[in-house]
Design an enzyme around this catalytic site. Sequence first.
Site, PDB file in Angstrom:
ATOM      1  N   HIS A  76      -7.124 -29.576  57.009  1.00  0.00           N
ATOM      2  CA  HIS A  76      -7.915 -30.637  56.365  1.00  0.00           C
ATOM      3  C   HIS A  76      -8.400 -30.084  55.016  1.00  0.00           C
ATOM      4  O   HIS A  76      -8.613 -28.873  54.878  1.00  0.00           O
ATOM      5  CB  HIS A  76      -9.100 -30.932  57.291  1.00  0.00           C
ATOM      6  CG  HIS A  76      -9.958 -32.083  56.900  1.00  0.00           C
ATOM      7  ND1 HIS A  76     -10.901 -32.007  55.902  1.00  0.00           N
ATOM      8  CD2 HIS A  76     -10.055 -33.345  57.402  1.00  0.00           C
ATOM      9  CE1 HIS A  76     -11.533 -33.169  55.813  1.00  0.00           C
ATOM     10  NE2 HIS A  76     -11.036 -33.996  56.698  1.00  0.00           N
ATOM     11  N   ASP A 132     -11.407 -23.957  62.537  1.00  0.00           N
ATOM     12  CA  ASP A 132     -11.907 -25.313  62.329  1.00  0.00           C
ATOM     13  C   ASP A 132     -11.637 -26.081  63.618  1.00  0.00           C
ATOM     14  O   ASP A 132     -10.518 -26.516  63.877  1.00  0.00           O
ATOM     15  CB  ASP A 132     -11.175 -25.937  61.135  1.00  0.00           C
ATOM     16  CG  ASP A 132     -11.542 -27.402  60.931  1.00  0.00           C
ATOM     17  OD1 ASP A 132     -12.243 -27.969  61.797  1.00  0.00           O
ATOM     18  OD2 ASP A 132     -11.102 -27.980  59.926  1.00  0.00           O
ATOM     19  N   GLN A 192     -11.380 -30.978  65.539  1.00  0.00           N
ATOM     20  CA  GLN A 192     -10.568 -31.896  66.354  1.00  0.00           C
ATOM     21  C   GLN A 192     -10.376 -31.439  67.789  1.00  0.00           C
ATOM     22  O   GLN A 192      -9.835 -32.197  68.605  1.00  0.00           O
ATOM     23  CB  GLN A 192      -9.192 -32.114  65.703  1.00  0.00           C
ATOM     24  CG  GLN A 192      -9.256 -32.859  64.390  1.00  0.00           C
ATOM     25  CD  GLN A 192      -9.811 -34.293  64.535  1.00  0.00           C
ATOM     26  OE1 GLN A 192      -9.748 -34.894  65.609  1.00  0.00           O
ATOM     27  NE2 GLN A 192     -10.372 -34.824  63.463  1.00  0.00           N
ATOM     28  N   LYS A 203     -18.109 -36.090  65.744  1.00  0.00           N
ATOM     29  CA  LYS A 203     -16.823 -36.232  66.452  1.00  0.00           C
ATOM     30  C   LYS A 203     -16.963 -35.908  67.934  1.00  0.00           C
ATOM     31  O   LYS A 203     -16.035 -36.130  68.703  1.00  0.00           O
ATOM     32  CB  LYS A 203     -15.774 -35.323  65.809  1.00  0.00           C
ATOM     33  CG  LYS A 203     -15.425 -35.744  64.372  1.00  0.00           C
ATOM     34  CD  LYS A 203     -14.227 -34.995  63.856  1.00  0.00           C
ATOM     35  CE  LYS A 203     -14.201 -34.920  62.346  1.00  0.00           C
ATOM     36  NZ  LYS A 203     -13.519 -36.034  61.719  1.00  0.00           N
ATOM     37  N   CYS A 230      -6.969 -36.765  54.582  1.00  0.00           N
ATOM     38  CA  CYS A 230      -7.541 -35.546  53.963  1.00  0.00           C
ATOM     39  C   CYS A 230      -6.654 -34.334  54.238  1.00  0.00           C
ATOM     40  O   CYS A 230      -7.153 -33.226  54.478  1.00  0.00           O
ATOM     41  CB  CYS A 230      -8.961 -35.275  54.438  1.00  0.00           C
ATOM     42  SG  CYS A 230     -10.113 -36.542  53.944  1.00  0.00           S
TER      43      CYS A 230
HETATM   44  N1  PMP Z   1     -11.619 -30.429  59.568  1.00  0.00           N
HETATM   45  C1  PMP Z   1     -10.977 -31.273  60.372  1.00  0.00           C
HETATM   46  C2  PMP Z   1      -9.796 -30.797  61.152  1.00  0.00           C
HETATM   47  C3  PMP Z   1     -11.413 -32.592  60.455  1.00  0.00           C
HETATM   48  O1  PMP Z   1     -10.755 -33.453  61.244  1.00  0.00           O
HETATM   49  C4  PMP Z   1     -12.532 -33.015  59.711  1.00  0.00           C
HETATM   50  C5  PMP Z   1     -13.026 -34.444  59.777  1.00  0.00           C
HETATM   51  N2  PMP Z   1     -12.018 -35.397  59.535  1.00  0.00           N
HETATM   52  C6  PMP Z   1     -13.175 -32.074  58.912  1.00  0.00           C
HETATM   53  C7  PMP Z   1     -12.697 -30.801  58.869  1.00  0.00           C
HETATM   54  C8  PMP Z   1     -14.384 -32.445  58.127  1.00  0.00           C
HETATM   55  O2  PMP Z   1     -15.425 -32.773  58.991  1.00  0.00           O
HETATM   56  P1  PMP Z   1     -16.781 -33.434  58.452  1.00  0.00           P
HETATM   57  O3  PMP Z   1     -16.367 -34.546  57.538  1.00  0.00           O
HETATM   58  O4  PMP Z   1     -17.456 -33.906  59.689  1.00  0.00           O
HETATM   59  O5  PMP Z   1     -17.529 -32.341  57.752  1.00  0.00           O
END
Ligand code: PMP
Length: 428
Positions: A144, A222, A225, A248, A387
């Site tokens: 991401h 990270d 997910q 999440k 993203c």
């Molecule tokens: N890393 C991953 C794998 C994600 O799926 C997300 C959220 N889509 C993020 C980072 C960023 O998370 P947040 O917007 O809650 O900070």
Amino acid sequence: MEKARVMFPSTPVTNNANVPAARFDVARVRADFPILARRVGKHPLAYLDNAASAQKPDAVVETLARYYRGSHANIHRGVHCLSEEATVAFEKAREQVAAFLNASTPAECVLTRGTTEGINLVAGTWGAANLRPGDEILLTALEHHANIVPWQQVAARTGARIRVVPVAPDGALRLDEYRRLLSARTRMVAVAHASNALGTVNALRETIIPAAHATGALVLVDAAQTAPHLHVDVRALDADFLVFSGHKVFGPTGIGVLYGKLPLLNAMPPYQCGGDMIRAVDFENGTTFRDAPERFEAGTPNIAGTIALGVALDYLRAQWTAGAQAHEEALLRHATARLGAIAGLRILGTAPEKVPVVSFLLEGVHPHDVGTMLDADGIAVRTGHHCAMPLMKALGVGGTIRASFAFYNTLEEVDRLASSLERIQRMF
Ligand code: PMP
């Protein structure tokens, strides 16, 4: 232990009857989420955008309301009853976070705004203090943007270099390339536990983390997910840092967690500076800082959000005990089979281990148009690059349509998605 893993089906499943009966009581669980009963236009909502953000059970919503109605005050600084109550509830939530992650101590769990802030914190403090010209940060092609851009920024400031592990066509990481790219120059491996765009689960425990440690590199995981789906055990993984977001895992927005091994956290310079993170402030003698986690928690935190996160994590663990993971596995199998049987539909991301995410393209229809037409049927999915622009580039696509599931989704919702897609496809 990462006990439950959602497996990509080796045998296609073609109808509900073939889906192994899950004992999980979805109807009971859905009653905990009033939003799931709402309608979108003429249709009942089918919320299949859980990888972007999950819905909140009543227990979480009630916790927020009860806190603000009955016991709000600033924490850590008061001698009065409300401040004491809020402080106890806040620190209890940190203990719930530590239990969720199997951390050695709650002090290893820094409360942040979310995954993004956790990664920025590590890149900005550990990175700035430790990276030198010629050092390497190893990322993967399926990260991401939140696990790419902070590292690009610190690399530009320190002279460190970013290297990228490529993905195979099925969306799995090229572990052979990973081993080739790892070297004594690698200082940090920053890697998603699962891809938000494809659902691929990476082999952290078996391969990625031990191999990084063998070369002396640290690993930041990270887990945005995987935290909603798998038992993420920081000690079993031997992660040095691990981040996830409250929203999440059925908790509020604006709260998240950075886990770090205590000696690493305590050796890092502060992130933001202000109240609560100092030992003493003095114009003549300078300022000294507290240890983790307070060192990284300057200012008044998200008190209500933290307390509600603790409730959300306990709620999530209770669903796992009740069989939620087997149900999610059935949802993924059913969605993969139903969508995979639609002519002109191509699933992207068919690696053997996945969280319940199905990313796909419908031949001849722009993903954005598919998303809009699904919305007209009450079905919420996400479309676009998720993203993860470097991943889209590696796969040779501009974006995808992504259906992502939580334990409160039903096999009937999967069928609705498939029927709508078949109708959209006939229209074009
Ligand atoms: N890393 C991953 C794998 C994600 O799926 C997300 C959220 N889509 C993020 C980072 C960023 O998370 P947040 O917007 O809650 O900070």
